[in-house]
Design a protein around this motif. Structure first.
Motif, short mmCIF file in Angstrom:
data_model
loop_
_atom_site.label_atom_id
_atom_site.label_comp_id
_atom_site.label_asym_id
_atom_site.label_seq_id
_atom_site.Cartn_x
_atom_site.Cartn_y
_atom_site.Cartn_z
N ILE A 29 -44.83 17.01 6.15
CA ILE A 29 -44.92 16.25 7.39
C ILE A 29 -43.73 15.31 7.53
O ILE A 29 -43.13 15.20 8.60
CB ILE A 29 -46.25 15.45 7.45
CG1 ILE A 29 -47.42 16.44 7.55
CG2 ILE A 29 -46.26 14.49 8.62
CD1 ILE A 29 -48.78 15.80 7.40
N ILE A 33 -40.66 14.88 10.43
CA ILE A 33 -40.32 13.67 11.16
C ILE A 33 -38.80 13.57 11.26
O ILE A 33 -38.25 13.29 12.31
CB ILE A 33 -40.89 12.42 10.47
CG1 ILE A 33 -42.41 12.44 10.55
CG2 ILE A 33 -40.35 11.15 11.10
CD1 ILE A 33 -43.05 11.30 9.80
N SER A 38 -37.69 6.49 11.79
CA SER A 38 -39.14 6.65 11.60
C SER A 38 -39.47 6.76 10.12
O SER A 38 -40.49 6.25 9.67
CB SER A 38 -39.63 7.90 12.33
OG SER A 38 -39.42 7.78 13.70
N ARG A 41 -39.66 3.43 8.54
CA ARG A 41 -40.93 2.75 8.81
C ARG A 41 -42.04 3.36 7.97
O ARG A 41 -42.93 2.67 7.49
CB ARG A 41 -41.26 2.87 10.28
CG ARG A 41 -40.29 2.10 11.13
CD ARG A 41 -40.82 1.86 12.52
NE ARG A 41 -39.71 1.56 13.40
CZ ARG A 41 -39.33 2.33 14.39
NH1 ARG A 41 -39.98 3.44 14.66
NH2 ARG A 41 -38.31 1.97 15.14
N CYS A 42 -41.99 4.67 7.78
CA CYS A 42 -43.01 5.33 6.94
C CYS A 42 -42.99 4.76 5.53
O CYS A 42 -44.05 4.61 4.91
CB CYS A 42 -42.75 6.83 6.87
SG CYS A 42 -43.33 7.71 8.31
N SER A 43 -41.81 4.46 5.04
CA SER A 43 -41.76 3.98 3.66
C SER A 43 -42.40 2.61 3.53
O SER A 43 -42.66 2.15 2.43
CB SER A 43 -40.33 3.98 3.13
OG SER A 43 -39.53 3.14 3.90
N ALA A 44 -42.66 1.95 4.66
CA ALA A 44 -43.33 0.65 4.61
C ALA A 44 -44.83 0.75 4.85
O ALA A 44 -45.53 -0.26 4.88
CB ALA A 44 -42.71 -0.29 5.64
N VAL A 45 -45.32 1.97 5.03
CA VAL A 45 -46.74 2.12 5.35
C VAL A 45 -47.64 1.94 4.14
O VAL A 45 -48.61 1.20 4.16
CB VAL A 45 -46.98 3.51 5.99
CG1 VAL A 45 -48.45 3.85 6.05
CG2 VAL A 45 -46.37 3.57 7.38
N SER A 46 -47.30 2.65 3.08
CA SER A 46 -48.12 2.55 1.88
C SER A 46 -47.27 2.94 0.68
O SER A 46 -46.19 3.51 0.84
CB SER A 46 -49.33 3.48 1.96
OG SER A 46 -48.92 4.82 1.82
N LYS A 47 -47.78 2.68 -0.50
CA LYS A 47 -46.99 2.99 -1.70
C LYS A 47 -46.77 4.49 -1.83
O LYS A 47 -45.72 4.94 -2.30
CB LYS A 47 -47.71 2.45 -2.94
CG LYS A 47 -47.58 0.96 -3.06
CD LYS A 47 -47.99 0.44 -4.42
CE LYS A 47 -47.78 -1.06 -4.44
NZ LYS A 47 -48.45 -1.73 -5.52
N ARG A 48 -47.75 5.23 -1.40
CA ARG A 48 -47.62 6.69 -1.52
C ARG A 48 -46.48 7.20 -0.64
O ARG A 48 -45.62 7.94 -1.09
CB ARG A 48 -48.93 7.34 -1.09
CG ARG A 48 -48.96 8.83 -1.33
CD ARG A 48 -50.20 9.42 -0.74
NE ARG A 48 -50.34 10.83 -1.11
CZ ARG A 48 -51.12 11.68 -0.46
NH1 ARG A 48 -51.84 11.25 0.56
NH2 ARG A 48 -51.21 12.93 -0.83
N PHE A 49 -46.48 6.76 0.61
CA PHE A 49 -45.42 7.15 1.52
C PHE A 49 -44.08 6.67 0.98
O PHE A 49 -43.07 7.37 1.01
CB PHE A 49 -45.65 6.52 2.90
CG PHE A 49 -46.56 7.31 3.80
CD1 PHE A 49 -47.73 7.89 3.31
CD2 PHE A 49 -46.27 7.46 5.14
CE1 PHE A 49 -48.57 8.60 4.15
CE2 PHE A 49 -47.11 8.17 5.98
CZ PHE A 49 -48.26 8.74 5.49
N ASN A 50 -44.10 5.43 0.46
CA ASN A 50 -42.88 4.83 -0.05
C ASN A 50 -42.27 5.67 -1.16
O ASN A 50 -41.05 5.81 -1.27
CB ASN A 50 -43.20 3.42 -0.57
CG ASN A 50 -41.96 2.61 -0.81
OD1 ASN A 50 -41.20 2.85 -1.73
ND2 ASN A 50 -41.72 1.64 0.05
N PRO A 102 -37.30 -3.56 12.92
CA PRO A 102 -38.38 -3.04 12.08
C PRO A 102 -39.56 -3.97 12.01
O PRO A 102 -40.69 -3.55 11.87
CB PRO A 102 -37.74 -2.86 10.71
CG PRO A 102 -36.53 -3.68 10.74
CD PRO A 102 -36.11 -3.86 12.16
#
Lengths: 354, 229
Positions: A29, A33, A38, A41-50, A102
């Motif tokens: 996914i 993107i 974007s 910003r995803c890397s700031a969503v959660s540790k997993r995304f980060n 951001p």
């Protein structure tokens, strides 16, 4: 949770759907993107995304402002002078782009909603890409074409670079418009296949040479600017640098990136672009071409450029390669134009390196 | 006479599909080729609800490929309307609730149907694009597992390119509550590897900043660090 407006809201399911899918699918996914903003910003969503964002393979960087930087990075704030569009403009040392706030919710509560200062921050593409460690396919889009042209003039170039220019194709026309009345068509058709005398005397040849030189300068400047990015990302397999106008496309594939890393880059005298090697140019011309979609291209020109050192351009395999490059180089109606022009008589020109 | 393949969902429902449709799934294709399809193929990971949707997708796309192939043979360049039609159908197909969408992603992955996997993942990607981190969390119910310190760290890094370990701000100033600050003095201290480098910044007079960050970025770091309100 009383949220009334949510996309795909399903009040009975307050579950994090991402918990259900493995990391490999989240990565898939994220790869779709592609847009670097974007992804940031995803890397700031959660540790997993980060933890997953740096592993993204496909990245797209859209540059929305090009700023001249003359040393002091503090001045990068000022929206600089309008982007130069004259022919031999000074090309830019650093490309910057505006990263949309951001954290735009950080506002100065003193003066109501007035932000304390403009929430813009400028980062160079190389800087922003530092977070990504596994980029394979990188696309960068500049806000506009580098070569300024007159109204109605068509100019498109496609170039392939390794450590230096390998291939360049330029499609140009003095005028693109809806098919003109048949009267004009008749006068334009002294078409016996060869270039008319008038082409040389009315400045036609000079114009084409100017287009060619400008396109090559644009291409070699872009190539030079990519150095830090290529250096930072050894996993790169394909790199494409385009612009929003669709004017110029610079591409580098696996072999070419490898060559780039192995052979040192020759900078030109002004050292803000790569040296363009001595080359052979093949020029093909048609006073008028009909394009699909009811359009007409006047003064249609196709210029194919290949460095002289690449061996004799008479060999048939090379010709096939160039033809293949040519057919795939342009999109839409211009693809047909290029194809039609490829069939016409070829005029050879030689060019020194610069 | 088209071959029919039997597919069994996790909740025991049986679906009979044409072989060409079933072969859209690489997983099923390999089973058929390895001759394991005899008594029907059990799909313990896929419910009947999702399986029927997947079959619907495969059917539609097999039809579209067949139509395109015949058009191609006839050198008909008018495939554009058919492409747009298919695109519109795809868009409608993924207009489902989140749970179903993610079910489809998992099913497409398990059954190895590239087109469906691309479509569903792109849909989720489009839902993420353009949103702030908080909006993304809200849309998908993702828990924010960063500590406030970690969030600050990310903000400062995002803005200044430096980590909080390198910047310590000592706030000494008077800021009027109702007006935009016209007179501010920040003593900004930065670590430069050898120790601490003092930087004094005064707004309004664009005075010098030692240490190279510059007034603008100093203020931004302060803001990010939560020291300005």
């Amino acid at each position: 949770m009383q949220n009334k407006t949510r996309i795909h809201a399903d009040p009975s399911v307050d579950q994090d759907q991402f918990d259900r899918i493995p990391d490999s699918l989240v990565l898939l996914i994220l790869n779709k993107i592609a847009d670097v903003r974007s992804l940031g910003r995803c890397s700031a969503v959660s540790k997993r995304f980060n933890s997953l964002v740096p592993g993204v393979h496909d990245v797209y960087v859209k540059i929305d402002r090009v700023v001249t930087v003359d040393g002091d990075s503090d001045d990068a704030l000022d929206p600089s002078s309008p982007r130069p569009r004259n022919l031999f403009s000074h090309f830019l040392k650093l490309m910057m782009f505006t990263l949309l706030k951001p954290f735009h919710h950080l506002r100065n509560t003193n003066g109501g909603n007035k932000p304390l200062f403009p929430q813009l921050s400028h980062h160079s593409p190389a800087q922003v890409l530092k977070n990504f460690t596994h980029i394979r396919n990188l696309r960068i889009e500049l806000p506009a074409g580098d070569v300024g042209t007159e109204e109605g003039v068509l100019l498109r170039w496609r170039a392939e670079f390794g450590s230096t220019l390998q291939n360049c194709m330029i499609l140009g026309g003095t005028r693109v418009d809806r098919k003109p009345a048949s009267a004009e068509q008749e006068t334009a058709l002294e078409d016996n296949g060869s270039i008319p005398e008038s082409f040389y005397t009315n400045g036609g040849l000079k114009l084409r040479v100017v287009w060619t030189i400008c396109s090559l300068i644009a291409a070699s400047t872009r190539h030079y600017l990519l150095r830090p990015i290529i250096k930072d990302h050894p996993t790169l397999k394909s790199l494409v640098l385009t612009d929003a106008d669709g004017q110029g496309t610079l591409s580098m594939g696996v072999k070419q990136l490898k060559e780039f890393r192995e052979k040192p880059l020759a900078a030109s005298a002004s050292s803000n672009r790569t040296q363009v090697p001595a080359s052979n140019m093949k020029l093909r011309y048609a006073p008028y071409l009909e394009l699909p979609g009811g359009m007409g291209l006047q003064g249609a020109t196709l210029v194919t450029i290949k460095p002289t050192s690449e061996g004799s351009c008479g060999s048939s395999s090379r010709r096939k390669e160039t033809d293949a490059f040519g057919c795939g180089a342009f999109d839409g109606p211009f693809k047909a134009a290029a194809k039609a022009l490829m069939k016409r008589r070829t005029y050879l020109l030689e060019m020194n390196g610069f | 006479m088209a071959e029919k393949i039997i597919l069994k969902s996790s909740d025991g429902e049986v679906f009979e599909v044409e072989e060409t449709v079933a072969m859209e799934s690489q997983t099923i294709k390999h089973m058929i080729e390895d001759d394991c399809a005899g008594n029907g193929i059990p799909l313990p990971n896929v419910t009947s609800k999702i399986l029927s949707k997947v079959i619907e997708y495969c059917k539609r796309h097999v039809e579209a490929s067949a139509a395109a192939a015949s058009k191609y043979a006839a050198e008909d360049s008018s495939s554009k309307p058919a492409d747009n039609e298919l695109k519109a159908w795809d868009e409608e197909f993924v207009r489902v609730d989140q749970a179903t969408l993610f079910d489809l992603i998992l099913a497409a992955n398990y059954l190895n149907i590239k087109g469906l996997l691309d479509l569903t993942c792109q849909t989720v990607a489009d839902m993420i694009k353009g949103k702030t981190p908080e909006e993304i969390r809200k849309t998908f119910n993702i828990k924010n597992d960063f500590t406030p310190e970690e969030e600050d760290e990310m903000k400062v890094r995002l803005i200044s390119g430096k980590s909080t370990k390198h910047i310590a701000v000592v706030w000494q100033s008077v800021v009027k509550a109702t007006e935009p600050p016209t007179c501010m003095r920040l003593v900004f201290v930065m670590e430069n590897g050898n120790g601490w480098l003092p930087a004094v910044v005064t707004s309004g007079s664009r005075a010098s900043a030692f240490g190279g960050l510059g007034e603008y970025n100093c203020l931004r770091c302060c803001l990010a660090y939560g020291l300005l309100r």
